[in-house]
Scaffold this motif. Structure first.
Motif: not given
Length: 518
Positions: A491-499
């Motif tokens: 989930l953290s990785a997905a949020l970073a990609v969204m950033a």
């Protein structure tokens, strides 16, 4: 530390004071911001010991962190206004007194409820300390000396970021978890004495009204959402208090937006978000710092309760992350002058996403150098590439006269991100843990009494207490925690990609941002 934990550098005239008073002011700023910042990292390392000593579940442990973050996040912008209106030294010293007394109350806590309450008061003190520390530097140093003073503060901030978790882990491991809070007492007493004897008083050029309604609504709104997310893990989503808390939080946040649009001096001027770059930078901050703050809450729990690290080793595990950020900060700042901010703000979060993904690799056991070390290095590299360009974007997005406001808003956004993420990620981890534990029960050969012991305590996650000699049961619990931990890191990785995507859509370099060579 958030991307804009520093003064704005806009037109602020220094108050008349001696060179000695300036030095003492710098010392006070370093100690004050260091207390507020390091407290969070030390307590994070101490949480497993606190959880064990107080027979607390994981939701209780979350509240120990969230109570502090809630008051700090909600009142951070108000703290800056109070300093400008009533005197920066006075409000800063008041924050130090509140923080120190609350630290003593934390150390003396007889139970988890007392500790959570004392942590909330600590957050109130930190909300006065954090914005006040660097406004003191801005007001005490003239423009030609201010940059060097801020650089000194930044260097010491890097040192405290590196030493704090290791020192806290050592005290927790070899003395007691109480020292995670008692360490603040001598620092706080010294800080108040320095302020009284050596720091000059200053006020803002204008003394705006304090947005009490906005502060109250923000606190109630965030508290309601966080309560619902944390307590739903124990009581379920249909529990009356969970539903009421969620509805109250949502209603309060809607009312907050309405109030901020109508009051003359809002704590959060919503009109600033009409600027595409400013809005984009804060969206990036919200997503990336949610990933960072939420995931890093669970790393010490994994290292100590699952991997068997001592508190000192767990505190030292993120030293590569801190060291890389410290070494590359100047390089990253100069990178903006060559390629602009947009490219680093796409690449940095993408690299950080790879770091979060690497945290999904370790299972139970294995050498630190082949499990958690690569993840810490890659994550540190990604954040190093991101922070300086993000700061530059926030500061350049608005007029110089609004730079202080822009910095404060971005700082608050980063802290709200961590506050909400710890609660949300707890839901994700608990769900993964429960599913993995149920699956393991269907295939286990453990005695039924031992299985019942595990499930009676499953709210403690990896903190479940087992009788001696239960290695197989301990491994089953550890592997279930790792499943939930991996969900959090993905989930953290997905949020970073969204950033990174948010940066690609909203950030555009202006022509004057690529003028200076390396």
């Amino acid at each position: 530390m958030s991307p804009t934990d520093h003064p704005s550098g806009d037109e602020v005239d220094a108050v008349p004071c001696s060179a000695a008073a300036r030095r003492w002011t710098l010392v006070a700023a370093i100690v004050g911001s260091g207390m507020a910042f390091v407290d969070g990292t030390i307590v994070n390392v101490a949480l497993p010991a606190i959880q064990r000593a107080m027979q607390a579940n994981t939701a209780d442990a979350q509240w120990v962190m969230e109570a502090y973050a809630l008051l700090l996040s909600a009142l951070l912008l108000v703290g800056g206004v109070l300093g400008d209106r009533f005197g920066r030294r006075r409000v800063f010293a008041l924050g130090a007194i509140v923080f120190t007394l609350a630290s003593a109350a934390c150390a003396a806590s007889p139970g988890i409820g007392w500790l959570v309450g004392a942590r909330a008061v600590q957050g109130l003190g930190a909300a006065l300390l954090v914005p006040g520390s660097l406004s003191l530097i801005t007001s005490a140093y003239p423009k030609n000396l201010r940059g060097a003073a801020i650089g000194t503060w930044s260097a010491f901030s890097g040192v405290t970021a590196a030493i704090g978790p290791v020192l806290g882990g050592f005290l927790v491991e070899h003395v007691s978890w109480h020292w995670a809070f008692l360490i603040n007492l001598p620092l706080g007493i010294a800080l108040v004495a320095i302020c009284h004897a050596h720091v000059p008083e200053s006020r803002g050029a204008t003394t705006g009204r304090v947005d009490i309604a906005g502060a109250c609504l923000a606190t109630v709104g965030l508290a309601g959402i966080v309560y619902a997310l944390i307590e739903a893990q124990i009581e379920g989503w249909t529990a009356v208090d969970v539903v009421l808390a969620a509805l109250t939080g949502i209603a309060a946040l809607i009312a907050f937006v309405i109030v901020e649009r109508r009051v003359a001096a809002p704590m959060l001027p919503l009109g600033l978000f009409r600027d595409r770059r400013f809005a984009g930078a804060n969206i990036l901050t919200l997503l990336l710092y949610a990933a960072l703050g939420g995931s890093m809450f669970f790393v010490p729990l994994n290292l100590i309760q699952v991997q068997g690290y001592g508190a000192t080793a767990a505190g030292a595990s993120l030293l590569p992350f801190v060291a890389i950020m410290f070494v590359l900060s100047r390089w990253s700042g100069r990178l903006v002058d060559v390629v602009g901010a947009r490219l680093p703000l796409i690449v940095g979060p993408t690299v950080a996403a790879a770091g979060f993904a690497l945290y999904t690799v370790p299972g139970v056991g294995g050498s630190y150098w082949t499990t958690f070390f690569p993840a810490a290095v890659v994550l540190g590299l990604g954040m190093s590439i991101t922070i300086a360009p993000l700061t530059t974007t926030v500061m350049n997005a608005l007029a110089p006269s609004l730079a202080g406001t822009a910095s404060g808003i971005n700082n608050a956004v980063s802290r709200v991100a961590g506050l909400l993420a710890i609660a949300l990620f707890g839901v994700v981890l608990t769900h993964g843990f429960d599913m993995a534990l149920e699956s393991a029960r269907m295939h286990t050969r453990l005695p039924s009494e031992l299985v019942e012991t595990i499930f009676a305590q499953k709210a403690k996650l990896a903190g479940i207490e087992l009788p001696p000699g239960s290695a197989a049961a301990r491994r089953m619990v550890g592997e279930a925690f790792v499943v939930g931990f991996r969900h959090v890191m993905w989930l953290s990785a997905a949020l970073a990609v969204m950033a990174a995507v948010a940066a690609a859509i909203t950030i555009r370099d202006t022509p004057d941002e690529r003028q200076k060579p390396f």
